[in-house]
Design an enzyme around this catalytic site. Structure first.
Site, PDB file in Angstrom:
ATOM      1  N   SER A  20      -9.780   1.864   2.778  1.00 44.72           N
ATOM      2  CA  SER A  20      -8.888   2.602   1.909  1.00 44.72           C
ATOM      3  C   SER A  20      -7.842   1.750   1.200  1.00 44.72           C
ATOM      4  O   SER A  20      -7.235   2.222   0.235  1.00 44.72           O
ATOM      5  CB  SER A  20      -8.178   3.692   2.716  1.00 44.72           C
ATOM      6  OG  SER A  20      -7.332   3.118   3.696  1.00 44.72           O
ATOM      7  N   SER A  29      -9.890  -0.473   7.031  1.00 44.79           N
ATOM      8  CA  SER A  29      -9.327  -0.353   5.675  1.00 44.79           C
ATOM      9  C   SER A  29      -8.591  -1.556   5.129  1.00 44.79           C
ATOM     10  O   SER A  29      -8.247  -1.563   3.952  1.00 44.79           O
ATOM     11  CB  SER A  29      -8.405   0.859   5.593  1.00 44.79           C
ATOM     12  OG  SER A  29      -9.178   2.013   5.447  1.00 44.79           O
ATOM     13  N   LYS A  66       0.851  -1.192   0.000  1.00 40.40           N
ATOM     14  CA  LYS A  66       0.000   0.000   0.000  1.00 40.40           C
ATOM     15  C   LYS A  66       0.888   1.245   0.000  1.00 40.40           C
ATOM     16  O   LYS A  66       1.926   1.276   0.668  1.00 40.40           O
ATOM     17  CB  LYS A  66      -0.910  -0.021   1.232  1.00 40.40           C
ATOM     18  CG  LYS A  66      -1.943   1.102   1.275  1.00 40.40           C
ATOM     19  CD  LYS A  66      -2.867   0.954   2.492  1.00 40.40           C
ATOM     20  CE  LYS A  66      -3.943   2.013   2.551  1.00 40.40           C
ATOM     21  NZ  LYS A  66      -4.851   1.849   3.716  1.00 40.40           N
TER      22      LYS A  66
HETATM   23  N1  GLN Z   1     -13.092   4.409   6.209  1.00 41.61           N
HETATM   24  C1  GLN Z   1     -12.466   4.821   7.441  1.00 41.61           C
HETATM   25  C2  GLN Z   1     -11.976   6.242   7.312  1.00 41.61           C
HETATM   26  O1  GLN Z   1     -12.166   6.825   6.296  1.00 41.61           O
HETATM   27  C3  GLN Z   1     -11.337   3.886   7.767  1.00 41.61           C
HETATM   28  C4  GLN Z   1     -10.111   4.155   7.018  1.00 41.61           C
HETATM   29  C5  GLN Z   1      -8.958   3.298   7.414  1.00 41.61           C
HETATM   30  O2  GLN Z   1      -9.123   2.268   8.075  1.00 41.61           O
HETATM   31  N2  GLN Z   1      -7.790   3.752   7.047  1.00 41.61           N
HETATM   32  O3  GLN Z   1     -11.433   6.802   8.239  1.00 41.61           O
END
Ligand code: GLN
Length: 449
Positions: free
Chosen positions: A128, A152, A52
C-alpha cells in the site's frame, strides 16, 4: 526548491503526492540556511523526506487516502517518527498516496488518485505504500516513510526498484500511525540505497513512552554495520519461496543474487518454512479482525467527514461510514467483524492466532542455525494498472512472501536485484533477519547492493 521543481515536472504522470507542504518546507529550509554550526551536524540536516499519508503530521492534512478523512486538514500532533525526523532536521516535503487505510497491494484502492510506476506508467507501483515507493523511484525525494502490515513497504519497494525496510515489530514507535492491524503494523523507510535506509532507521527507531508495544532494546548505529563483509555468513533459502506460481525470471534473479553473496564468502542452504502455506489465510483473519476494531473509531463524530441528512445517531454513523469507506475497507471490516463475532471467534480468530505461532516457530528454528533468510520479495514484478483490482484473492497473493515476516514480527528488507527480461520491470530480493537484528539485514543488503 529543487525537490518541488522535480515534483512538478514528474507528478502529473506519477501521481505520488496527495498533499504538498511547500510553503512550510521552503521556510524551514531557509531557516536551516542560517543554522548555527552544531545544528549542521544533525544526521538529516536539510534532507527532504516524503511521508505516507497514514502517518499523522501536525497541521498538515492526513487522509489515509480515504474520503472519510479527506477533510482532516489540521491534525493536532506529530507522530513520534515525524518528531524524530524533525529533531534530526529533515524537511517534510508532503504526504504520499496509499491504498485506503493501507489495505491493498497496488495503491489502486486509494480514493484520491492512481499512482503510477515511474519505470513504466502503465504499471502499478505496488502498495500500500505505492506513493512512497514511486516518489523515491521518480527522484522526487531521496527518502520516504511507508508502513508495512503485510508487505506494504517491501512489495512496492520491489515493484519500483528501491530499498524498503520493515523493522522488527516494536522497533519503531507506532504512535501517530493510523492503526490498521496493531499487532502487525510497523513504519519503515524507502530509499534509493541501503546506506540511506540505515541512516533513516537509526533516527526513527527506539522505545517511545507513547507506544506501549515499542521495545526497550538499544538501537545500534545501523550505518556502522555496513562493513561490506559477509564472509562466513549462513543463509537459509526456503523452498516454499521457489514454488510454482513464482515467476521463473524472478527466481533466476534471486539465484543470481545468492551467487553474488556466495562469491563474497557466504554460504546458503535450502530450508523449509512448512507453515508459510497458511500465512495469507492467517493474515487475512488477524489483520481484518484488528482492522474491524481499529476502524470503529471512524464514526463521523470524532474524525473526518460526517454525513448530512441523517435521521438519528445510528443513521448518522451508518451513512458516514457507508459514504466514507471504499469497497476494500468495507470488505475487511465485514470479514473481521464476522471472524470476531460470538460463536466464530474460536473457529477463526483464535485458530489464526495459533497458526501464527507455528509460523513464528518456523522462523525461530531456522534462526538457530542461520543468520538470514533470503528469497524473492514478491512472486512477480509489477503488474499493469487494472489487471488485479477486480480480483481480491489474486491481489492478496502478492504478499505471500512478505506476510510471514509480519506474522513472525522479524525484520525484512527488499533490495533491487535486476530487471525482468520480458517487461523490464524491477525485481526485489528479500532479506529477513532475527528479531532486532536489523544490523545483519543491512550488512547483507549493503554487501549485495
Ligand atoms: N496487501 C496487504 C493488505 O492489503 C498488506 C498491506 C499492508 O502491509 N499495509 O492487507
Amino acid at each position: 526548491q529543487a525537490v518541488y521543481d522535480r515534483i512538478r515536472e514528474t507528478d502529473d504522470d506519477v501521481q505520488a503526492f496527495v498533499t504538498l507542504n511547500e510553503e512550510n518546507a521552503l521556510q524551514e529550509a531557509k531557516a536551516l540556511d542560517e543554522a548555527v554550526e552544531d545544528e549542521q551536524h544533525l544526521p538529516l540536516f536539510g534532507m527532504p523526506i516524503g511521508i505516507k499519508d497514514n502517518i499523522v503530521t501536525k497541521g498538515l492534512r492526513t487522509t489515509c487516502s480515504s474520503q472519510l478523512l479527506s477533510n482532516l486538514d489540521d491534525p493536532l500532533y506529530d507522530a513520534t517518527v515525524v518528531q524524530h525526523l524533525s529533531d534530526a532536521k529533515a524537511i517534510n516535503v508532503g504526504k504520499l498516496n496509499m491504498d485506503e487505510f493501507a489495505m491493498g497491494s497496488s495503491t489502486e484502492n486509494s480514493s484520491m488518485q492512481v499512482t503510477r510506476n515511474p519505470w513504466n506508467t502503465d504499471y502499478v507501483p505496488g502498495g500500500s505504500s505505492g506513493g512512497s515507493a514511486a516518489a523515491v523511484a521518480a527522484g522526487q525525494v531521496p527518502f520516504a516513510l511507508g508502513s508495512d502490515t503485510g508487505g506494504s513497504v517491501r512489495q512496492p519497494a520491489s515493484y519500483c526498484g528501491v530499498v524498503g525496510m520493515k523493522p522488527t515489530y516494536g522497533r519503531v514507535s507506532r504512535f501517530g500511525l493510523v492503526a490498521f492491524a496493531s499487532s502487525l503494523d510497523q513504519i519503515g523507510p524507502l530509499t534509493r540505497t541501503v546506506e540511506d535506509n540505515a541512516r533513516i532507521l537509526e533516527v526513527i527507531a527506539g522505545q517511545d513512552k507513547m507506544d506501549s508495544t515499542s521495545a526497550n532494546v538499544d538501537v545500534p548505529s545501523y550505518s556502522d554495520a555496513l562493513t561490506g563483509d559477509v564472509n562466513g555468513l549462513k543463509i537459509a533459502v526456503p523452498k516454499e519461496y521457489f514454488a510454482d506460481g513464482v515467476d521463473e525470471n524472478v527466481k533466476a534473479s534471486v539465484r543470481e543474487a545468492l551467487n553474488v553473496l556466495e562469491q563474497q564468502g557466504a554460504t546458503w542452504e535450502e530450508v523449509s518454512l512448512p507453515h508459510s502455506q497458511y500465512a495469507v489465510a492467517t493474515y487475512y483473519m488477524i489483520a481484518s479482525s484488528e482492522a474491524s476494531a481499529n476502524l470503529a473509531r471512524f464514526d463521523g463524530v470524532r474524525y473526518g467527514n460526517r454525513a448530512e441528512n441523517a435521521e438519528d445517531m445510528m443513521d448518522m454513523f451508518m451513512k458516514s461510514r457507508s459514504e466514507g469507506f471504499g469497497d476494500e475497507v468495507k470488505r475487511r471490516i465485514m470479514l473481521g467483524t464476522f471472524a470476531l463475532s460470538s460463536g466464530y471467534y474460536d473457529a477463526y480468530y483464535k485458530k489464526a492466532q495459533q497458526v501464527r505461532t507455528l509460523i513464528k516457530q518456523d522462523f525461530d528454528q531456522i534462526f538457530e542455525n542461520y543468520d538470514v533468510v533470503i528469497g524473492p520479495t514478491a512472486p512477480t514484478t509489477a503488474f499493469k494498472i487494472g489487471d488485479q483490482i477486480d480480483d481480491p484473492l489474486t491481489m492478496y497473493a502478492n504478499d505471500i512472501m512478505t506476510i510471514p515476516v509480519n506474522l513472525a514480527g522479524v525484520p525484512g528488507i527488499s533490495v533491487p536485484c535486476g530487471f525482468h527480461p520480458e517487461n523490464q520491470m524491477p525485481v526485489g530480493l528479500q532479506i529477513i533477519g532475527k528479531h532486532f537484528d536489523e544490523s545483519t539485514v543491512y550488512r547483507v543488503a549493503h554487501a549485495y547492493e
